[in-house]
Design a protein around this motif. Structure first.
Motif, PDB file in Angstrom:
ATOM      1  N   VAL A   1      43.879  54.582  12.718  1.00 34.77           N
ATOM      2  CA  VAL A   1      43.490  54.044  14.017  1.00 34.77           C
ATOM      3  C   VAL A   1      42.375  53.017  13.808  1.00 34.77           C
ATOM      4  O   VAL A   1      41.373  53.300  13.155  1.00 34.77           O
ATOM      5  CB  VAL A   1      43.013  55.161  14.962  1.00 34.77           C
ATOM      6  N   ARG A   2      42.552  51.824  14.356  1.00 34.92           N
ATOM      7  CA  ARG A   2      41.584  50.745  14.175  1.00 34.92           C
ATOM      8  C   ARG A   2      41.063  50.273  15.522  1.00 34.92           C
ATOM      9  O   ARG A   2      41.858  49.890  16.388  1.00 34.92           O
ATOM     10  CB  ARG A   2      42.223  49.579  13.414  1.00 34.92           C
ATOM     11  N   PRO A   3      39.739  50.273  15.702  1.00 31.42           N
ATOM     12  CA  PRO A   3      39.164  49.810  16.972  1.00 31.42           C
ATOM     13  C   PRO A   3      39.530  48.351  17.249  1.00 31.42           C
ATOM     14  O   PRO A   3      39.587  47.529  16.330  1.00 31.42           O
ATOM     15  CB  PRO A   3      37.646  49.957  16.751  1.00 31.42           C
ATOM     16  N   GLY A   4      39.773  48.032  18.506  1.00 34.12           N
ATOM     17  CA  GLY A   4      40.063  46.661  18.888  1.00 34.12           C
ATOM     18  C   GLY A   4      41.466  46.200  18.582  1.00 34.12           C
ATOM     19  O   GLY A   4      41.753  44.999  18.648  1.00 34.12           O
ATOM     20  N   TRP A   5      42.360  47.140  18.271  1.00 28.84           N
ATOM     21  CA  TRP A   5      43.732  46.759  17.932  1.00 28.84           C
ATOM     22  C   TRP A   5      44.384  46.048  19.119  1.00 28.84           C
ATOM     23  O   TRP A   5      44.291  46.510  20.255  1.00 28.84           O
ATOM     24  CB  TRP A   5      44.538  47.991  17.564  1.00 28.84           C
ATOM     25  N   PRO A   6      45.056  44.913  18.877  1.00 26.32           N
ATOM     26  CA  PRO A   6      45.644  44.153  19.987  1.00 26.32           C
ATOM     27  C   PRO A   6      46.766  44.912  20.684  1.00 26.32           C
ATOM     28  O   PRO A   6      47.642  45.487  20.026  1.00 26.32           O
ATOM     29  CB  PRO A   6      46.171  42.882  19.309  1.00 26.32           C
ATOM     30  N   ALA A   7      46.735  44.918  22.001  1.00 28.78           N
ATOM     31  CA  ALA A   7      47.727  45.640  22.792  1.00 28.78           C
ATOM     32  C   ALA A   7      49.126  45.103  22.515  1.00 28.78           C
ATOM     33  O   ALA A   7      49.346  43.890  22.507  1.00 28.78           O
ATOM     34  CB  ALA A   7      47.390  45.502  24.274  1.00 28.78           C
ATOM     35  N   GLY A   8      50.045  46.017  22.279  1.00 28.52           N
ATOM     36  CA  GLY A   8      51.439  45.637  22.083  1.00 28.52           C
ATOM     37  C   GLY A   8      51.801  45.195  20.694  1.00 28.52           C
ATOM     38  O   GLY A   8      52.979  44.948  20.408  1.00 28.52           O
ATOM     39  N   ALA A   9      50.839  45.088  19.790  1.00 27.37           N
ATOM     40  CA  ALA A   9      51.120  44.626  18.432  1.00 27.37           C
ATOM     41  C   ALA A   9      51.537  45.802  17.555  1.00 27.37           C
ATOM     42  O   ALA A   9      50.844  46.818  17.486  1.00 27.37           O
ATOM     43  CB  ALA A   9      49.895  43.943  17.835  1.00 27.37           C
ATOM     44  N   ALA A  10      52.662  45.660  16.884  1.00 27.29           N
ATOM     45  CA  ALA A  10      53.145  46.703  15.984  1.00 27.29           C
ATOM     46  C   ALA A  10      52.334  46.707  14.696  1.00 27.29           C
ATOM     47  O   ALA A  10      51.744  45.687  14.311  1.00 27.29           O
ATOM     48  CB  ALA A  10      54.617  46.470  15.670  1.00 27.29           C
ATOM     49  N   ARG A  11      52.302  47.843  14.050  1.00 22.19           N
ATOM     50  CA  ARG A  11      51.667  47.962  12.741  1.00 22.19           C
ATOM     51  C   ARG A  11      52.729  47.798  11.666  1.00 22.19           C
ATOM     52  O   ARG A  11      53.754  48.470  11.704  1.00 22.19           O
ATOM     53  CB  ARG A  11      50.964  49.313  12.602  1.00 22.19           C
ATOM     54  N   VAL A  12      52.481  46.922  10.720  1.00 23.95           N
ATOM     55  CA  VAL A  12      53.429  46.664   9.645  1.00 23.95           C
ATOM     56  C   VAL A  12      52.778  47.090   8.334  1.00 23.95           C
ATOM     57  O   VAL A  12      51.710  46.601   7.971  1.00 23.95           O
ATOM     58  CB  VAL A  12      53.800  45.167   9.576  1.00 23.95           C
ATOM     59  N   ALA A  13      53.429  48.002   7.623  1.00 23.90           N
ATOM     60  CA  ALA A  13      52.824  48.551   6.410  1.00 23.90           C
ATOM     61  C   ALA A  13      53.096  47.705   5.174  1.00 23.90           C
ATOM     62  O   ALA A  13      52.332  47.733   4.212  1.00 23.90           O
ATOM     63  CB  ALA A  13      53.324  49.976   6.184  1.00 23.90           C
ATOM     64  N   GLY A  14      54.180  46.951   5.177  1.00 22.81           N
ATOM     65  CA  GLY A  14      54.518  46.162   3.998  1.00 22.81           C
ATOM     66  C   GLY A  14      55.485  45.059   4.323  1.00 22.81           C
ATOM     67  O   GLY A  14      56.059  45.006   5.425  1.00 22.81           O
ATOM     68  N   PRO A  15      55.717  44.140   3.388  1.00 17.63           N
ATOM     69  CA  PRO A  15      56.604  42.996   3.632  1.00 17.63           C
ATOM     70  C   PRO A  15      58.015  43.397   4.056  1.00 17.63           C
ATOM     71  O   PRO A  15      58.672  42.654   4.786  1.00 17.63           O
ATOM     72  CB  PRO A  15      56.611  42.267   2.284  1.00 17.63           C
ATOM     73  N   ASP A  16      58.490  44.562   3.614  1.00 15.41           N
ATOM     74  CA  ASP A  16      59.843  44.989   3.954  1.00 15.41           C
ATOM     75  C   ASP A  16      60.020  45.209   5.453  1.00 15.41           C
ATOM     76  O   ASP A  16      61.148  45.155   5.959  1.00 15.41           O
ATOM     77  CB  ASP A  16      60.215  46.267   3.201  1.00 15.41           C
ATOM     78  N   GLY A  17      58.936  45.470   6.169  1.00 15.10           N
ATOM     79  CA  GLY A  17      59.035  45.729   7.592  1.00 15.10           C
ATOM     80  C   GLY A  17      58.892  44.489   8.461  1.00 15.10           C
ATOM     81  O   GLY A  17      58.926  44.584   9.692  1.00 15.10           O
ATOM     82  N   LEU A  18      58.774  43.339   7.824  1.00 14.00           N
ATOM     83  CA  LEU A  18      58.489  42.117   8.575  1.00 14.00           C
ATOM     84  C   LEU A  18      59.685  41.629   9.385  1.00 14.00           C
ATOM     85  O   LEU A  18      59.558  41.266  10.557  1.00 14.00           O
ATOM     86  CB  LEU A  18      58.033  41.017   7.608  1.00 14.00           C
ATOM     87  N   ALA A  19      60.846  41.613   8.786  1.00 16.26           N
ATOM     88  CA  ALA A  19      62.020  41.034   9.440  1.00 16.26           C
ATOM     89  C   ALA A  19      62.351  41.718  10.757  1.00 16.26           C
ATOM     90  O   ALA A  19      62.845  41.067  11.690  1.00 16.26           O
ATOM     91  CB  ALA A  19      63.217  41.084   8.501  1.00 16.26           C
ATOM     92  N   ALA A  20      62.075  43.022  10.867  1.00 18.65           N
ATOM     93  CA  ALA A  20      62.404  43.765  12.080  1.00 18.65           C
ATOM     94  C   ALA A  20      61.657  43.250  13.301  1.00 18.65           C
ATOM     95  O   ALA A  20      62.092  43.464  14.437  1.00 18.65           O
ATOM     96  CB  ALA A  20      62.107  45.258  11.873  1.00 18.65           C
ATOM     97  N   LEU A  21      60.526  42.561  13.091  1.00 20.40           N
ATOM     98  CA  LEU A  21      59.749  42.036  14.206  1.00 20.40           C
ATOM     99  C   LEU A  21      60.214  40.646  14.634  1.00 20.40           C
ATOM    100  O   LEU A  21      59.688  40.095  15.604  1.00 20.40           O
ATOM    101  CB  LEU A  21      58.268  41.970  13.827  1.00 20.40           C
ATOM    102  N   ALA A  22      61.178  40.064  13.926  1.00 23.43           N
ATOM    103  CA  ALA A  22      61.719  38.741  14.240  1.00 23.43           C
ATOM    104  C   ALA A  22      60.615  37.705  14.454  1.00 23.43           C
ATOM    105  O   ALA A  22      60.563  37.035  15.479  1.00 23.43           O
ATOM    106  CB  ALA A  22      62.621  38.814  15.475  1.00 23.43           C
ATOM    107  N   PRO A  23      59.725  37.536  13.479  1.00 25.05           N
ATOM    108  CA  PRO A  23      58.612  36.592  13.672  1.00 25.05           C
ATOM    109  C   PRO A  23      59.073  35.147  13.573  1.00 25.05           C
ATOM    110  O   PRO A  23      60.031  34.817  12.858  1.00 25.05           O
ATOM    111  CB  PRO A  23      57.671  36.944  12.517  1.00 25.05           C
ATOM    112  N   GLY A  24      58.359  34.279  14.284  1.00 27.57           N
ATOM    113  CA  GLY A  24      58.556  32.847  14.123  1.00 27.57           C
ATOM    114  C   GLY A  24      57.483  32.236  13.244  1.00 27.57           C
ATOM    115  O   GLY A  24      57.657  31.161  12.682  1.00 27.57           O
ATOM    116  N   LEU A  25      56.354  32.954  13.142  1.00 27.19           N
ATOM    117  CA  LEU A  25      55.220  32.481  12.348  1.00 27.19           C
ATOM    118  C   LEU A  25      54.467  33.681  11.790  1.00 27.19           C
ATOM    119  O   LEU A  25      54.136  34.615  12.524  1.00 27.19           O
ATOM    120  CB  LEU A  25      54.270  31.645  13.214  1.00 27.19           C
TER     121      LEU A  25
END
Length: 270
Positions: A45-69
């Protein structure tokens, strides 16, 4: 959210990552969504975590978030793996830890992957201004580029500067390093990322000269850039306020990343 929103993932939750997230939350730029933040331990748990932002543990989990940047602000060790993952996921990649590019093969590798994916590697100006002018001038040819980085002794604590001088005993400015941008970025990665930005915009890491100065009278982090070439001569001087949570980084570094993010989604770009 519409399909035209820019989905952004931050890599790292240190001083810069937290400041970028806070500025985005404050400014609420249109069409920008902070989709996730990559952290080493996604369960903490991290104070000030942005609302709605998923936690990503490693590069393998990146594609699931469909990032543009994907914006890296976790340190030079993160650049290769996260850069490759971002481009493979169909996102542009913006590395803040540009000292990683002292390894020219890494930059070439990411550039090739970006070309194959139809994406871009985007390099923000960091704590330095005038990079647009320097890059423009380089298209006609540059003869010399010198960049002096001046910070209070405390900002150099924990770096190789401690082996080169007694920071606590300084009573006047001391240039403890004078060499190439490649050497500066390699030996002082936390304080000299901007050296590689200057080099990439101008005449390259081997020809760009960098001076690192500890000044007990300095109130902030200063940059003095001088370039000469066929375009003429330019001199740029900045006095940056350091981040409140990390004196080694400047407020402008986070602001430059926010500008880059907002420009990727804006209708008018300046």
């Amino acid at each position: 959210m519409s399909g035209s929103d820019l989905r952004v993932v931050l890599v790292g939750w240190g001083a810069i990552g937290q400041r970028v997230a806070a500025l985005l939350a404050e400014r609420r730029p249109p069409r920008v969504v902070l989709a996730g933040v990559a952290v080493r331990d996604a369960g903490v748990v991290r104070p000030g975590w942005p609302a709605g932002a998923a936690r990503v543990a490693g590069p393998d989990g990146l594609a699931a978030l469909a990032p543009g940047l994907v914006v890296e602000c976790a340190g030079r060790a993160a650049v290769m793996d996260w850069g490759r993952a971002a481009l493979a996921a169909g996102a542009d990649f913006a590395p803040a830890s540009t000292s990683a590019f002292t390894d020219g093969a890494l930059l070439a590798d990411l550039a090739a992957r970006a070309t194959a994916a139809g994406r871009q590697v985007l390099i923000a100006p960091g704590a330095l201004g005038g990079i647009d002018a320097l890059a423009a001038a380089a298209r006609l040819g540059l003869a010399e580029v010198r960049h002096e980085i001046v910070k209070p002794p405390a900002a150099w604590a924990g770096t190789a500067a401690e082996k080169l001088c007694d920071l606590a005993a300084l009573t006047a400015p001391l240039t403890f390093f004078d060499g190439t941008a490649a050497e500066a970025a390699r030996d002082f990665p936390q304080n000299a990322n901007v050296a590689m930005i200057t080099a990439l915009a101008g005449i390259g890491p081997a020809r760009t000269r960098i001076a690192l100065v500890a000044d007990p009278g300095a109130a902030g982090n200063a940059h003095r850039l001088r370039a000469t070439g066929d375009f003429g001569t330019m001199t740029i001087a900045l006095e940056n306020r350091p981040l409140a949570t990390n004196p080694k980084s400047s407020e402008l570094t986070a602001l430059a990343l926010v500008r880059l993010i907002e420009n990727r989604a804006a209708a008018v770009v300046l």
